[in-house]
Design a protein around this motif. Structure first.
Motif, PDB file in Angstrom:
ATOM      1  N   ILE A 106       4.001  31.945  42.121  1.00  0.00           N
ATOM      2  CA  ILE A 106       4.301  31.279  43.393  1.00  0.00           C
ATOM      3  C   ILE A 106       3.378  30.079  43.550  1.00  0.00           C
ATOM      4  O   ILE A 106       2.162  30.225  43.537  1.00  0.00           O
ATOM      5  CB  ILE A 106       4.104  32.284  44.553  1.00  0.00           C
ATOM      6  N   ARG A 107       3.977  28.914  43.668  1.00  0.00           N
ATOM      7  CA  ARG A 107       3.197  27.677  43.699  1.00  0.00           C
ATOM      8  C   ARG A 107       3.498  26.859  44.960  1.00  0.00           C
ATOM      9  O   ARG A 107       4.527  26.187  45.027  1.00  0.00           O
ATOM     10  CB  ARG A 107       3.502  26.857  42.429  1.00  0.00           C
ATOM     11  N   PRO A 108       2.604  26.909  45.933  1.00  0.00           N
ATOM     12  CA  PRO A 108       2.839  26.110  47.144  1.00  0.00           C
ATOM     13  C   PRO A 108       2.520  24.634  46.911  1.00  0.00           C
ATOM     14  O   PRO A 108       1.550  24.323  46.230  1.00  0.00           O
ATOM     15  CB  PRO A 108       1.834  26.691  48.167  1.00  0.00           C
ATOM     16  N   GLY A 245      10.478  25.751  36.053  1.00  0.00           N
ATOM     17  CA  GLY A 245       9.414  25.906  37.052  1.00  0.00           C
ATOM     18  C   GLY A 245       8.110  25.291  36.585  1.00  0.00           C
ATOM     19  O   GLY A 245       7.358  24.724  37.374  1.00  0.00           O
ATOM     20  N   ASP A 246       7.851  25.397  35.309  1.00  0.00           N
ATOM     21  CA  ASP A 246       6.636  24.797  34.751  1.00  0.00           C
ATOM     22  C   ASP A 246       6.674  23.287  34.958  1.00  0.00           C
ATOM     23  O   ASP A 246       5.720  22.676  35.452  1.00  0.00           O
ATOM     24  CB  ASP A 246       6.541  25.126  33.252  1.00  0.00           C
ATOM     25  N   ILE A 247       7.803  22.705  34.633  1.00  0.00           N
ATOM     26  CA  ILE A 247       7.935  21.248  34.703  1.00  0.00           C
ATOM     27  C   ILE A 247       7.927  20.761  36.156  1.00  0.00           C
ATOM     28  O   ILE A 247       7.201  19.835  36.515  1.00  0.00           O
ATOM     29  CB  ILE A 247       9.226  20.798  33.974  1.00  0.00           C
ATOM     30  N   SER A 249       6.716  22.163  38.830  1.00  0.00           N
ATOM     31  CA  SER A 249       5.463  22.340  39.573  1.00  0.00           C
ATOM     32  C   SER A 249       4.416  21.324  39.138  1.00  0.00           C
ATOM     33  O   SER A 249       3.620  20.855  39.946  1.00  0.00           O
ATOM     34  CB  SER A 249       4.942  23.768  39.470  1.00  0.00           C
ATOM     35  N   GLU A 250       4.432  20.968  37.889  1.00  0.00           N
ATOM     36  CA  GLU A 250       3.508  19.916  37.433  1.00  0.00           C
ATOM     37  C   GLU A 250       3.900  18.585  38.096  1.00  0.00           C
ATOM     38  O   GLU A 250       3.045  17.835  38.566  1.00  0.00           O
ATOM     39  CB  GLU A 250       3.568  19.796  35.904  1.00  0.00           C
ATOM     40  N   GLU A 251       5.184  18.319  38.135  1.00  0.00           N
ATOM     41  CA  GLU A 251       5.673  17.085  38.768  1.00  0.00           C
ATOM     42  C   GLU A 251       5.253  17.039  40.243  1.00  0.00           C
ATOM     43  O   GLU A 251       4.912  15.983  40.774  1.00  0.00           O
ATOM     44  CB  GLU A 251       7.205  17.018  38.642  1.00  0.00           C
TER      45      GLU A 251
HETATM   46 MN    MN Z   1       2.292  24.065  33.449  1.00  0.00          MN
END
Ligand code: MN
Ligand code: IPM
Length: 373
Positions: A106-108, A245-247, A249-251
């Motif tokens: 979970i990434r706010p 999701g990895d991409i 969230s980094e963006e």
């Molecule tokens: Mn990442």
């Protein structure tokens, strides 16, 4: 409350940012009368160097016996050009997620009012952005079958998802959406092309009637990547598979002004881990320039997880104050130089111990006569 916390600093800037989070958690324990104990374990490149394994058995045991895990960062530039290496630091993190079944990452993504100018995006578009990304982290292309043919000319990574894996994170994401103001859930997929994405869409549509007060929307990943920086405010909760999701969230780090501000919680049925989403940023190791806020915020997410809401709120208040006063590392600071990773941690610690005095200390910092840093 008593909490035994496994601390896995990992590689690069991991140890220095994690040290600030530990410092802040200790201040919280002191202030609120909790007992937090910390036990350290090796992971990633640091673990390979000492034991030959990216996730030593001892570390896994430590994590299983802890109430929560505080993780730093993973990755070593040594492996950048060595694509053939069978052992890689990142495997430590992937194995940990898998072994502990930490399926929901979970990434706010919250745009701080005081940092709107720091983003390379226009202020008017990012103001009030408040997004919660639910990224699946125990399956998909990261964990599917991997092949390389004999003469090393053909390789494949298979993206597999089953119903159970999709259902469990979908329920979590809908529940999160239900408790928020906008009550909107966006599934990000590539259902116009990928079979796995079609299954995601089908299952999410099946589950949707159980959450009638949540508005459900679908976006293809290519469009979502564009929308996220063009008009981030349209999003509330984003649900997506592992790699998308990895991409995304980094963006999303672009919206908040620095990747050094984004924290995350990785939850499973039994275990919980908290970690900044940034990588090991090896170039910055031991330079005192790494932003510790993502790690400190991960500590706040840990406290939220255990229902220590006032404690978490105090950490966030201290962070807000540090940003307001420009007591930040160089990734954000244009006003003062020399504000190091540990100085930010000291300021936040000090605020927690003594919120009333902080402005005074700030003046001291400014005059170079600091007693606290
Ligand atoms: Mn990442
Ligand atoms: C992250 C990281 C990891 C991932 C790497 C280090 C394996 O980028 O947590 O976002 O891709 O999941």
């Amino acid at each position: 409350m008593k909490l035994h916390i496994a601390v896995l600093p990992g590689d690069g800037i991991g140890p220095e940012v994690t040290a600030q989070a530990v410092k802040v958690l200790k201040a919280i324990a002191m202030e609120f009368g909790h007992i937090f104990t910390f036990e350290y374990g090796l992971i990633g490149g640091a673990a390979i160097a000492k034991t030959g394994h990216s996730l030593p058995e001892k570390t896994l045991e430590l994590c299983k016996n802890a109430d929560a895990i505080l993780f730093g960062a993973i990755g070593d530039p040594k492996y950048k050009f060595d694509v053939e290496s069978k052992i890689r630091p990142e495997q430590g993190l992937l194995k940990l997620r898998k072994e502990l079944d930490l399926f929901a990452n979970i990434r706010p993504v919250i745009a701080y009012e005081d940092l709107l100018e720091k983003s390379s995006l226009k202020k008017k578009f990012i103001k009030d952005t408040d997004i919660l990304i639910y990224r699946e982290t125990t399956s998909g292309i990261y964990f599917g079958e991997k092949t390389l043919n004999e003469d090393e000319q053909i390789a494949s990574d298979i993206c597999t998802y089953n119903r159970f894996e999709i259902e469990r994170i979908t329920h979590l994401a809908f529940k999160a959406a239900q408790s928020r103001k906008k009550r909107k859930l966006t599934l990000v997929d590539k259902a116009n092309v990928l079979e796995s994405s079609k299954l995601w869409r089908k299952i999410v549509l099946e589950i949707a009637p159980e959450y009638p007060n949540v508005d459900l929307d679908f976006l293809y990943i290519d469009n979502a990547a564009k929308q996220l920086v063009m008009n981030p405010r349209q999003f509330d909760v984003i649900l997506t598979e592992n790699m998308f999701g990895d991409i995304l969230s980094e963006e999303a780090g672009v919206i908040v002004g620095s990747i050094g501000l984004l924290a995350s919680a990785s939850l499973g049925p039994k275990y919980a881990m908290f970690d900044p989403i940034h990588g090991s940023y090896s170039k910055a190791t031991d330079k005192g320039i790494a932003n510790p806020i993502a790690s400190i915020l991960s500590g706040a997410m840990m406290l939220d997880h255990f229902g220590l809401l006032d404690e978490a709120a105090l950490i966030r208040k201290a962070i807000d104050k540090s940003l307001k006063l420009h007591i930040t590392t160089p990734d954000l600071n244009t006003r003062y130089d020399n504000i190091s990773t540990s100085k930010v941690g000291d300021f936040i610690e000090d605020f927690i111990n003594n919120p009333e005095e902080t402005n005074l200390n700030f003046r001291n910092i400014h005059l170079g006569q600091s007693t606290i840093i």
